[in-house]
Write a protein that holds these residues in place. Structure first.
Motif, PDB file in Angstrom:
ATOM      1  N   GLY A  36       1.106  -1.298  -0.207  1.00 34.85           N
ATOM      2  CA  GLY A  36       0.498  -0.217  -0.049  1.00 34.85           C
ATOM      3  C   GLY A  36       0.979   1.282   0.199  1.00 34.85           C
ATOM      4  N   GLU A  37       0.388   2.272  -0.314  1.00 30.88           N
ATOM      5  CA  GLU A  37       0.860   3.672  -0.217  1.00 30.88           C
ATOM      6  C   GLU A  37       1.286   4.039   1.026  1.00 30.88           C
ATOM      7  OE1 GLU A  37      -0.058   7.963  -1.743  1.00 30.88           O
ATOM      8  OE2 GLU A  37      -1.818   6.876  -0.702  1.00 30.88           O
ATOM      9  N   TYR A  38       0.518   4.149   1.903  1.00 28.15           N
ATOM     10  CA  TYR A  38       1.016   3.508   3.365  1.00 28.15           C
ATOM     11  C   TYR A  38       0.694   2.892   4.029  1.00 28.15           C
ATOM     12  CZ  TYR A  38      -3.706   5.649   3.711  1.00 28.15           C
ATOM     13  OH  TYR A  38      -5.114   5.899   3.545  1.00 28.15           O
ATOM     14  N   SER A  41      -3.161   1.346   4.505  1.00 28.70           N
ATOM     15  CA  SER A  41      -4.527   1.610   2.795  1.00 28.70           C
ATOM     16  C   SER A  41      -4.599   0.423   2.018  1.00 28.70           C
ATOM     17  CB  SER A  41      -2.892   2.409   2.349  1.00 28.70           C
ATOM     18  OG  SER A  41      -2.506   1.462   1.318  1.00 28.70           O
ATOM     19  N   CYS A 126       7.284   0.743   1.774  1.00 29.56           N
ATOM     20  CA  CYS A 126       5.738   0.964   1.436  1.00 29.56           C
ATOM     21  C   CYS A 126       5.857   0.778  -0.250  1.00 29.56           C
ATOM     22  CB  CYS A 126       4.672   1.784   2.142  1.00 29.56           C
ATOM     23  SG  CYS A 126       5.289   1.831   3.688  1.00 29.56           S
ATOM     24  N   GLU A 127       4.349   0.372  -0.700  1.00 30.59           N
ATOM     25  CA  GLU A 127       4.713   1.386  -2.177  1.00 30.59           C
ATOM     26  C   GLU A 127       5.476  -0.340  -3.173  1.00 30.59           C
ATOM     27  OE1 GLU A 127       4.984   4.994  -3.467  1.00 30.59           O
ATOM     28  OE2 GLU A 127       2.883   5.118  -3.291  1.00 30.59           O
TER      29      GLU A 127
ATOM     30  N   ARG B  18      -6.066   4.725  -7.164  1.00 26.25           N
ATOM     31  CA  ARG B  18      -4.585   5.180  -8.084  1.00 26.25           C
ATOM     32  C   ARG B  18      -4.154   4.175  -9.086  1.00 26.25           C
ATOM     33  NH1 ARG B  18       1.165   5.073  -6.235  1.00 26.25           N
ATOM     34  NH2 ARG B  18       0.666   6.700  -4.533  1.00 26.25           N
ATOM     35  N   GLY B  91       1.966   0.275  -4.601  1.00 27.55           N
ATOM     36  CA  GLY B  91       1.231   1.544  -4.459  1.00 27.55           C
ATOM     37  C   GLY B  91       0.084   2.142  -5.434  1.00 27.55           C
ATOM     38  N   LEU B  95      -6.838   2.057  -2.429  1.00 21.06           N
ATOM     39  CA  LEU B  95      -6.328   3.276  -1.215  1.00 21.06           C
ATOM     40  C   LEU B  95      -7.437   3.813  -0.207  1.00 21.06           C
ATOM     41  CD1 LEU B  95      -3.482   5.714  -3.479  1.00 21.06           C
ATOM     42  CD2 LEU B  95      -2.997   3.355  -2.265  1.00 21.06           C
TER      43      LEU B  95
END
Lengths: 432, 99
Positions: A36-38, A41, A126-127, B18, B91, B95
């Motif tokens: 996840g982005e953070y 998430s 992350c990511e 995203r 990412g 989200l």
């Protein structure tokens, strides 16, 4: 030569965070990877936090963890289409700190937990999606990420990658999940002014209420609904076994809409602003569905290991406890200078067998099957109970004895005398 | 309220994504199989984000933009195992603001 770590933890949910925190505190060089982005998430939960499991990891978590409300009241509702019969347990004892249970918002909570993991000294990236495990024969020696030059090596890998457990599956450590072993839950979060929530639920600042629901809201499927109060929002949702969803024609979101429209539920969320819709699988296969959880250089913790007690709505505590226990097993072996072989890591399973985690799962090992094969517990009984309550409570000139006879007749007509006895026995077996 | 009147798009609209344009993390291996051999097409009912739609000719169309990454489709497609299912690249995808 790529960088090498003592341990890699995949996933930054409660299991991964508990594991990474414990390993880093124990002095190991730890890398934790999160797609996840953070942290948070990608994570979904009701969500209720059970203090005990977290306290055993971070004793002072209450100082700065983002907690919504501590729970002082638990309602259980058995619903038919128009009404519910239920129980309520509310206690001043639950209003005495240190509080036992809190509602939380996972995206906020996981971020906080991760900050503690980083303070403890773990490297959190992350990511980054881990695509597969790197194997040397049968031994896990690292992970392959989706980053450029993304192979990373470690002496041991803890898989806390969630219910789908793709990494262990791809490596052939366990087969595909069966639809009878997972529940699909959908939920929404509705924002309301804090005062509205407090007056609607008869609670003070920081006090919270849980409503667990079963009955006709699951439309004959094995499942339950829930409603939790947060500080300025209400989360509500419904989950049913995926094998049941497979056999019918109702979409999960239609089921949720119908539940929200129930005359007992609609007024509680009236006027709220829906700000997120989420779905998640919950591993509810129980004791017999727990896959192999350790091997050469690897361990599985949390949802990936099916560590959920469906009957008691416990999961995040089992996740944290299994994550911590996996990490402790690793630390003990590291301290003793022993290799992370399957033989040595077997200690992890032994420890869990001795803990509430496996003891509770074992206690209820028959429950999934019993509820699966007996949908009357989700349809006929809620209807009968609600009808009985209506008959008894309505004042209409009919004498009570006649009313009781009518109720008894209804039960026997729907389930037969032997059916009732059989159902009572099944209930006892499920909870025994 | 009937099942058909519930618009999942309105729910998904509240979510943050995203999107990894042009890189779907789930794909149907053999679309012909869905159209001809799959009797139930339960993906079109069970997916909580309504990513799978059944066309008039029996074909199943998958659009993953609203995917909640739960894994339901992968597990219900157990008879034909007709999905390639991966998580999105790091990412990307859903989200969760609250989770």
């Amino acid at each position: 030569m790529a960088e090498k770590f003592d341990a890699i933890v995949v996933g930054a949910g409660p299991a991964g965070n508990a594991a990474a925190y414990t390993l880093a505190k124990g002095g190991l060089k730890v890398l934790q990877l999160e797609r996840g982005e953070y942290p948070g998430s990608k994570n979904v939960q009701g969500a209720i936090l059970y203090s005990d499991a977290l306290e055993r990891i971070i004793a002072n978590f209450r100082d700065d963890a983002p907690l919504e409300r501590h729970l002082i009241e638990q309602r259980v509702w058995i619903l038919d289409d128009e009404s519910y019969v239920g129980t309520t347990y509310r206690s001043a004892q639950f209003n005495q700190p240190p509080y036992n249970r809190y509602t939380i918002i996972r995206a906020h909570f996981d971020k906080w937990f991760s900050s503690r993991v980083q303070q403890a000294g773990a490297l959190v990236i992350c990511e980054t999606t881990v695509n597969e495990l790197l194997l040397d024969g049968k031994r896990v020696v690292g992970v392959r990420t989706d980053r450029q030059g993304g192979d990373i090596y470690a002496d041991v890998v803890i898989l806390a990658d969630g219910v789908n457990s793709l990494l262990a599956r791809k490596a052939g450590f366990h087969p595909e999940i069966k639809s009878k072993d997972v529940a699909l839950a959908v939920k929404e979060i509705h924002f309301l002014p804090q005062e509205t929530i407090e007056s609607r639920f008869n609670i003070g600042e920081d006090e919270g209420v849980v409503i667990e629901m079963a009955g006709k809201i699951s439309q004959g499927m094995m499942g339950t609904g829930f409603l939790y109060t947060n500080k300025e929002s209400i989360t509500l949702g419904i989950g049913c076994m995926l094998s049941d969803f497979k056999c019918q024609r109702t979409t999960p979101y239609a089921l949720l809409e119908k539940m929200k429209a129930h005359p007992a539920i609609r007024p509680l969320i009236e006027g709220g602003e829906m700000k997120e819709y989420a779905a998640h699988l919950i591993p509810e296969g129980g004791y017999d569905a727990v896959p192999p959880i350790y091997g050469e250089g690897w361990l599985i913790a949390g949802d990936a290991g099916m560590f959920v007690n469906g009957l008691h709505r416990e999961g995040s505590n089992l996740a944290m406890t299994t994550g911590q226990t996996a990490a402790r097993t690793v630390l003990d072996l590291a301290a003793a200078g022993k290799p992370f072989s399957a033989k040595n890591l077997a200690r992890y399973r032994e420890r869990l067998d001795d803990s509430f985690v496996m003891k509770d799962l074992k206690k209820y090992r028959r429950a999934p099957e019993i509820f699966h094969d007996n949908s009357q517990f989700f349809t006929t009984y809620p209807e009968l109970l609600n009808r009985a309550a209506h008959t008894l409570i309505r004042v209409d000139g009919v004498d009570k004895k006649t009313k009781e006879r009518e109720i008894r007749r209804n039960f026997v007509a729907r389930r037969s005398a032997w059916g009732l006895i059989g159902d009572a026995f099944k209930m006892w077996r499920a909870f025994e | 309220m009937s099942a058909t009147t519930v618009k999942v798009e309105e729910k998904l609209y509240q979510n943050r994504y995203r999107v990894d344009a042009g890189r779907s993390h789930v794909s149907i291996r053999d679309p012909e199989l869905c159209a001809s051999r799959c009797q139930t097409r339960q993906c079109t009912v069970c997916c909580p984000a309504g990513c799978y739609t059944l066309e008039g000719n029996g074909r199943v169309v998958l659009i993953t933009d609203g995917c909640l990454e739960c894994g339901t489709c992968r597990i219900v497609c157990d008879e034909h195992r007709n999905l390639d299912w991966e998580y999105p690249r790091g990412g990307f995808g859903i989200l969760f603001k609250f989770g």
